[in-house]
Every structure is written in structure tokens, then in C-alpha cells.
Design a protein around this motif. Structure first.
Motif, PDB file in Angstrom:
ATOM      1  N   PHE A  36       0.892  -1.146  -0.113  1.00 53.34           N
ATOM      2  CA  PHE A  36      -0.007  -0.066   0.149  1.00 53.34           C
ATOM      3  C   PHE A  36       0.970   1.195  -0.104  1.00 53.34           C
ATOM      4  N   THR A  37       2.136   1.195  -0.236  1.00 51.36           N
ATOM      5  CA  THR A  37       3.178   2.205  -0.273  1.00 51.36           C
ATOM      6  C   THR A  37       3.633   2.275  -1.800  1.00 51.36           C
ATOM      7  N   ASP A  38       4.643   3.164  -1.927  1.00 51.92           N
ATOM      8  CA  ASP A  38       5.290   3.474  -3.201  1.00 51.92           C
ATOM      9  C   ASP A  38       6.859   3.115  -2.739  1.00 51.92           C
ATOM     10  N   ALA A  39       7.013   2.421  -1.873  1.00 52.03           N
ATOM     11  CA  ALA A  39       8.449   1.980  -1.554  1.00 52.03           C
ATOM     12  C   ALA A  39       9.422   1.686  -2.635  1.00 52.03           C
ATOM     13  N   SER A  40      10.475   2.196  -2.662  1.00 52.50           N
ATOM     14  CA  SER A  40      11.405   1.940  -3.728  1.00 52.50           C
ATOM     15  C   SER A  40      12.877   2.390  -2.857  1.00 52.50           C
ATOM     16  N   PHE A  50      -4.641   1.646  -2.859  1.00 49.60           N
ATOM     17  CA  PHE A  50      -4.661   0.498  -3.489  1.00 49.60           C
ATOM     18  C   PHE A  50      -4.310   0.993  -4.830  1.00 49.60           C
ATOM     19  N   ALA A  51      -3.532   1.830  -5.187  1.00 55.53           N
ATOM     20  CA  ALA A  51      -2.714   2.251  -6.333  1.00 55.53           C
ATOM     21  C   ALA A  51      -2.025   1.294  -6.981  1.00 55.53           C
ATOM     22  N   ASN A  52      -1.350   0.358  -6.081  1.00 53.48           N
ATOM     23  CA  ASN A  52      -0.491  -0.643  -6.813  1.00 53.48           C
ATOM     24  C   ASN A  52      -1.434  -1.795  -7.294  1.00 53.48           C
ATOM     25  N   TYR A  53      -2.444  -2.137  -6.492  1.00 50.56           N
ATOM     26  CA  TYR A  53      -3.233  -3.259  -7.083  1.00 50.56           C
ATOM     27  C   TYR A  53      -3.937  -2.640  -8.310  1.00 50.56           C
ATOM     28  N   VAL A  54      -4.424  -1.563  -8.605  1.00 53.24           N
ATOM     29  CA  VAL A  54      -5.024  -0.914  -9.651  1.00 53.24           C
ATOM     30  C   VAL A  54      -4.083  -1.038 -10.902  1.00 53.24           C
ATOM     31  N   GLU A  55      -2.825  -0.803 -10.647  1.00 54.58           N
ATOM     32  CA  GLU A  55      -1.755  -0.685 -11.714  1.00 54.58           C
ATOM     33  C   GLU A  55      -1.483  -1.928 -12.255  1.00 54.58           C
ATOM     34  N   ILE A  56      -1.589  -2.931 -11.279  1.00 58.09           N
ATOM     35  CA  ILE A  56      -1.621  -4.289 -11.771  1.00 58.09           C
ATOM     36  C   ILE A  56      -2.329  -4.795 -12.756  1.00 58.09           C
TER      37      ILE A  56
END
Length: 294
Positions: A36-40, A50-56
Motif C-alpha cells: 500500500f506504499t510507493d516504497a523504492s 490501492f494504487a499498486n493493485y489498480v496498476e497491476i
């Protein structure tokens, strides 16, 4: 009379519980959190919901999921077929049976990386054995790079995974087969039943629980298989062998997008949990039918 609480058994379990929490529960919780983060590689991270799940699902992830289940299904089906055949042959009263049981082990005993490197040489079009033999017998008119084309690369990874996994399946089913009472075979033989009839009416039904169990375990191992595909193709050519675990590795490790990679890892967990739940439900249903039949 009240029973006194004994804490000693729980103290004995405490080290194992702490170890489980350390190496299983905490990484799992951290994976969910990072998804649920933009970790890098940056020192800071932000909550993105849920942005990461939407992008998936905006990517071609559905194709990756479909490819993963096709790859897993083909591999597991052929492992089960080859495993049953191998168990029957190893259980047969043949001279040198013990030697054959020993010789079936190398594909499983040899480190996977070494075995897969051997297969990568065999798939090579210039000096590989498979291409050379195919040219000798007239199946190919020239060198063929099996790992350079989408369909042949996909089939090559399945064949290699079947080669690695079949020995364990064969030995597991052999052990289950040897637990079948011999009296049933003797009674069927006295009644004039053929070998195939005995196999179909005695061996397979009594072997079914072991086949279901081994199939489920093999499916989980195959679904999460990384080293075979990565050594042979690294997910190529053009994504033809990119499964969910390969896609997750490329996203999280190769491109350092830990948040998106964690979301993909969570999707793997959900898929495998659903798959295992369905299989366990089918096994339980079969068990109830068998119990009712008795």
C-alpha cells in the motif's frame, strides 16, 4: 477440583512460535504493508492506498496469471502421469529393481541450478544434443534455438520442470502403492482379472488420495518455481515464460519498485490460497463420498 494450569508445555513451544513469527508472520505483514506504499530505493515512502493493485490490473497482469496457471497445470499433470507410470514400474517385480529406484533420484538430488544449466546446453541450437539428434534423424533441417522462440521456450521450461519434479512424485506414489494390501490383488488375480483391470479398479482408486495430496503440493511448488525459468529464459523471449513469481521478481528486485512488487506478491498469496482451498474442498468431498460408500 480445579486443574492447575501447567505453563511448561507452552514454554517448550515458545522458541518455535517466536521463530515462526520472525521468519513467517513478520515478513508477511511487512509485505502487506509495503503493498500500500510507493516504497523504492528512496529513504522515504508514501501511502498510496490501492494504487499498486489498480496498476497491476491495468498492465498485462491477467496474461501473466493465465500463463502461470497454464504452465503450472501442464507441469503438474505431466508430473502426475509420469509419477504414476514410474511408481508402477518401480513397484514391479523386476530384476535390478533396487538399482532402478536409486537411478531415478539424480534429477531430484542434483542441485536444481546444475540440472537446469545442463538442460540449457541441451536446448542450444548450435551444440545442443536435442537439436543435433533432431537434425540427424531428419526432424530438423538446421540448428534450432529452442529458447529463442515463444512456444518452444514455454514447452522447454515445462519439460525441464517435469524432469526435476517427477522423481519425488514417483517415490511418494511408490510408497503409497506399497501400502495397498496385497490380498486385494491376489483376490482379483484368482478371479481372473487382468493387469490393467487390477490397476484401474484397485491401484488407481486406492492411490487417489496420495495423487490428490501430491498434486496439491506439486502445484504449490511449481507455482512458486523461480530458478528453472530464470536460469533458462529469465522470463523471455518477449515475456513468453514470465510467470507471476518472475514478474514479481523483475518488478521488486530488478526495477526496485518494492511497493508494486509487494502487491504482486500479495496477489500470488491470494491465488495460491484460493487454489489450495478449492483442492482441499474437493479432497474433503471425495473423502465424504468414500466414507458414505463404505
Amino acid at each position: 477440583m480445579t486443574r492447575r494450569f501447567d505453563a511448561f508445555p507452552y514454554l517448550l513451544l515458545l522458541p518455535a512460535a517466536l521463530l515462526t513469527l520472525t521468519i513467517v508472520a513478520w515478513p508477511l505483514f511487512e509485505t502487506f504493508r509495503l503493498s500500500f506504499t510507493d516504497a523504492s530505493l528512496r529513504s522515504t515512502e508514501e501511502y498510496v492506498g490501492f494504487a499498486n493493485y489498480v496498476e497491476i490490473f491495468e498492465d498485462d497482469f491477467w496474461e501473466v496469471i493465465q500463463r502461470t496457471f497454464v504452465w503450472m497445470s501442464l507441469s503438474v499433470v505431466f508430473k502426475m502421469i509420469m509419477g504414476v507410470i514410474g511408481a508402477v514400474l518401480l513397484n514391479a517385480a523386476l530384476p535390478g529393481r533396487t538399482l532402478f529406484r536409486v537411478l531415478i533420484m539424480p534429477p531430484w538430488i542434483v542441485p536444481v541450478a546444475i540440472g537446469v544449466f545442463m538442460w540449457s546446453w541441451m536446448y542450444n541450437g548450435q551444440f545442443g544434443m536435442i537439436s543435433g539428434v533432431a537434425q540427424k534423424i531428419g526432424l530438423l533441417s538446421g540448428p534450432f534455438e529452442f529458447l529463442a522462440y515463444k512456444q518452444s521456450a514455454f514447452i522447454a521450461t515445462v519439460v525441464t520442470d517435469v524432469w526435476v519434479g517427477t522423481p519425488l512424485v514417483s517415490l511418494y506414489l511408490l510408497a503409497a502403492m506399497q501400502s495397498i494390501p496385497k490380498e486385494q490383488y491376489e483376490a482379483a488375480w484368482v478371479d481372473g482379472a487382468s493387469r490393467f483391470y487390477r490397476f484401474r479398479r484397485i491401484t488407481l482408486p486406492l492411490l487417489a488420495p496420495a495423487i490428490f495430496t501430491m498434486g496439491l503440493l506439486s502445484a504449490i511448488w511449481t507455482f512458486n518455481s523461480f530458478d528453472i525459468i530464470w536460469i533458462l529464459t529469465e522470463g523471455g523471449p518477449r515475456g513468453a515464460t514470465t510467470t507471476m513469481i518472475i514478474d514479481t521478481y523483475k518488478t521488486a528486485i530488478s526495477r526496485f519498485r518494492f511497493g508494486e512488487g509487494s502487491a504482486r506478491a500479495v496477489m500470488i498469496l491470494i491465488c495460491m490460497t484460493a487454489f489450495a482451498a478449492v483442492n482441499l474442498a474437493l479432497m474433503a468431498r471425495r473423502g465424504r463420498k468414500t466414507g458414505a460408500g463404505k
